[in-house]
Design an enzyme around this catalytic site. Structure first.
Site, PDB file in Angstrom:
ATOM      1  N   GLU A 292      43.844  34.724  30.941  1.00 37.54           N
ATOM      2  CA  GLU A 292      44.279  35.172  32.268  1.00 37.54           C
ATOM      3  C   GLU A 292      45.779  34.948  32.465  1.00 37.54           C
ATOM      4  OE1 GLU A 292      43.317  33.900  36.916  1.00 37.54           O
ATOM      5  OE2 GLU A 292      42.743  32.601  35.247  1.00 37.54           O
ATOM      6  N   LYS A 360      40.207  41.375  39.517  1.00 42.60           N
ATOM      7  CA  LYS A 360      39.324  40.287  39.956  1.00 42.60           C
ATOM      8  C   LYS A 360      38.808  40.557  41.361  1.00 42.60           C
ATOM      9  CE  LYS A 360      39.332  35.237  40.473  1.00 42.60           C
ATOM     10  NZ  LYS A 360      40.193  34.034  40.454  1.00 42.60           N
ATOM     11  N   CYS A 437      38.914  34.359  35.548  1.00 40.13           N
ATOM     12  CA  CYS A 437      39.002  33.032  36.152  1.00 40.13           C
ATOM     13  C   CYS A 437      37.607  32.470  36.380  1.00 40.13           C
ATOM     14  CB  CYS A 437      39.816  33.101  37.449  1.00 40.13           C
ATOM     15  SG  CYS A 437      40.230  31.501  38.165  1.00 40.13           S
TER      16      CYS A 437
END
Length: 578
Positions: A292, A360, A437
């Site tokens: 990430e 995300k 994440c």
């Protein structure tokens, strides 16, 4: 029971829970300790006859567990007031409400306006009710915008793959129920021979019988879970396809510099080493995955930049030379005029062409997204507190990446030796979901990916800011249950750990050590898609318990229902002695 003793028990229970889940002392946690961790809480809660006392006891348990197990949240840059402070307060409030729910059936009203009648005896079901409340609490704290699925009992079963297999039916909450039920049973056994001032004779008569039934129920649950887990682990699951991937763990502090030069150079070096290792073994890498937020400049606006940058060798020139597709974490600019940026997984084909992204969708509250940021007073408040008043924008769409893999050809019973040139083994595409994440901790994210046809969960994350081993192990423990729930391979490419490949039974096939630069040449198995009970019906177990709790509330309310005036008058006349 004194308030001091109850406070001690509540705090002690939180300490035991923090020791049971993965921590700095026991990286894999302890399943046995998890079955005993809530014993002090049960003892304290059993002596709480008021909502106020019960709320205090349960809140202290949550607070002590959260601060001891998730203290590393304070390392999240300047956001400790939210990441640790707000999460601790919120968790304590949720468990305080769970405490009120626990004592609800055991609080009785005394009023001359109610006809005296023998109330329903809930005491034999107290242990069951305790487990029910614990499930509802852990589900509530792990669901929604403010969800925080850390510090829950199932994390302690990370290394107990036999019990963990039941997650494909109940999710992790079946484990929560068993552990809480076991703690309640152990607590009742400890109290059975102890005369306590808060025990009523009416309830004490049924204690031994209830304890026997609870012990039998616990033994039955453990036996069934062990049999099911043994069967699932022993059952052979053939691989349909494989995917050769180089997982890069650069171990670079993302906050040490505002520039991405060092991260890029390290990642490029490790990627080339991994690809060359595959070539030396006569194989070819199908994919390279970086963690990430490796890139700092948003695409597609910065495509030209990475055509010439880094100066030693540009990123796109490197991808072309490697002749391999890449998944790289970085920002994607949705709408620059409205300051909408997504924390994204960016996909490049073997020619370095940018093919798409996944943004995300579940953002970290108060760190990646700020509620009410559209209001000036909210922005001003955040600027004064942490010097930050903007955040990421949720991607809003689930996207799968299709990568060329290899089919697994079964060995036939008869082999034909041919002098005719043999074609290469047939290839097959693999559909990859890339949760970012902490999204791999949420069934609410991985479930839709699975239903959309994902064949592997390819998580990219950066937990290096935590600076603690326990944070990495806890994230990994929570995420590993997604592999079991959906019987889908889980792959994690991280900045500092834990980079690993987990099969569809939750077993770690390959991994890298924490906080060390390196690469993992992963041979990723792709299994036949399975529709499990959990993938089909989600948290049906929790929903069933919620319905049961609602019915219990209705039953309790019925006991408190004020009868008609005529019945009250007749009841009072019957008490009069002439």
């Amino acid at each position: 029971m004194t308030i001091i003793f109850q406070v001690f028990c509540a705090l002690f229970s939180g300490i035991l829970t923090a020791l049971a889940i993965p921590n700095e002392l026991y990286h894999l946690g302890s399943t046995c300790l998890a079955f005993a961790a809530l014993v002090p809480l049960y003892i304290a809660a059993k002596g709480a006859f008021t909502y106020k006392r019960a709320a205090l006891v349960f809140a202290l348990d949550a607070l002590s567990c959260h601060l001891l197990s998730s203290y590393w949240l304070a390392n999240f840059k300047d956001f400790a007031v939210f990441t640790l402070g707000a999460s601790a307060f919120g968790t304590a409030c949720i468990e305080a409400m769970a405490g009120c729910l626990f004592v609800f059936p055991f609080v009785y009203k005394n009023s001359t306006f109610y006809i005296e009648k023998k109330p329903f005896n809930y005491e034999p079901y107290r242990v069951f009710h305790f487990a029910l409340v614990r499930v509802i609490y852990e589900w509530a704290k792990s669901t929604g915008f403010l969800a925080y699925p850390w510090g829950v009992l199932p994390m302690a079963a990370f290394d107990n793959k036999v019990l963990a297999q039941s997650a494909d039916i109940f999710g992790v909450y079946g484990l929560t129920f068993m552990m809480a039920f076991g703690a309640g049973t152990l607590a009742e056994f400890a109290l059975m021979t102890i005369k306590t001032p808060f025990e009523k004779d009416f309830f004490a008569q049924s204690r031994k019988g209830a304890l026997r039934r609870n012990a039998k129920c616990l033994l039955a649950m453990l036996s069934l879970a062990a049999c099911y887990g043994t069967y699932k682990l022993g059952r052979f699951t053939p691989e349909q396809k494989t995917l050769n991937a180089v997982l890069v763990q650069q171990n670079k502090d993302p906050w040490a510099s505002s520039d991405d030069t060092d991260s890029l150079l390290i990642s490029m070096k490790l990627s080339e080493e991994g690809i060359n290792e595959f070539l030396k073994n006569g194989e070819r890498a199908d994919l390279v995955v970086w963690s990430e937020a490796v890139l700092r400049y948003g695409l597609p606006h910065s495509l030209k930049r990475y055509t010439f940058y880094p100066q030693e060798e540009s990123l796109f020139s490197f991808i072309q030379r490697m002749d391999t597709p890449f998944i790289i974490g970085g920002p994607y600019i949705i709408d620059a005029t409205k300051n909408k940026y997504a924390n994204a997984a960016l996909v490049f084909d073997r020619t370095s062409s940018f093919k798409g992204y996944y943004g995300k969708s579940h953002l970290v509250p108060f760190a990646e997204v700020i509620p009410g940021v559209e209001y000036p007073w909210v922005r001003n408040c955040m600027d004064r507190m942490v010097g930050f008043s903007n955040g990421w924008t949720a991607g809003g769409q689930y996207r799968l990446f299709e990568i060329q893999g290899k089919k697994c050809v079964e060995t036939p019973a008869v082999k034909i030796v041919s002098l005719v040139d043999q074609a290469e083994k047939p290839n097959a595409t693999v559909r990859i979901a890339s949760p970012i994440c902490f999204e791999d901790a949420f069934p609410d994210v991985c479930g839709p990916f699975h239903k959309a046809g994902a064949e592997v969960f390819m998580n990219i994350t950066d937990d290096s800011w935590s600076k603690t081993d326990s944070a990495e192990w806890q994230h990994f423990a929570v995420a590993s249950f997604r592999a079991i729930e959906y019987r889908t391979t889980l792959v994690r490419a991280t900045n500092a750990g834990l980079t690993a490949v987990v099969d569809n039974k939750g077993r770690v096939l390959q991994s890298l050590p924490l906080f060390k630069s390196g690469y993992l040449n992963a041979k990723i198995p792709i299994y036949e898609r399975q529709e499990t009970v959990y993938s089909e019906y989600g948290n049906w177990f929790v929903h069933s318990l919620l319905i049961l709790a609602a019915l219990l509330a209705l039953l309790k309310a019925r006991e408190f229902r004020r009868p008609p005036l005529r019945e009250c008058v007749m009841a009072e006349l019957e008490r009069i002695e002439f």
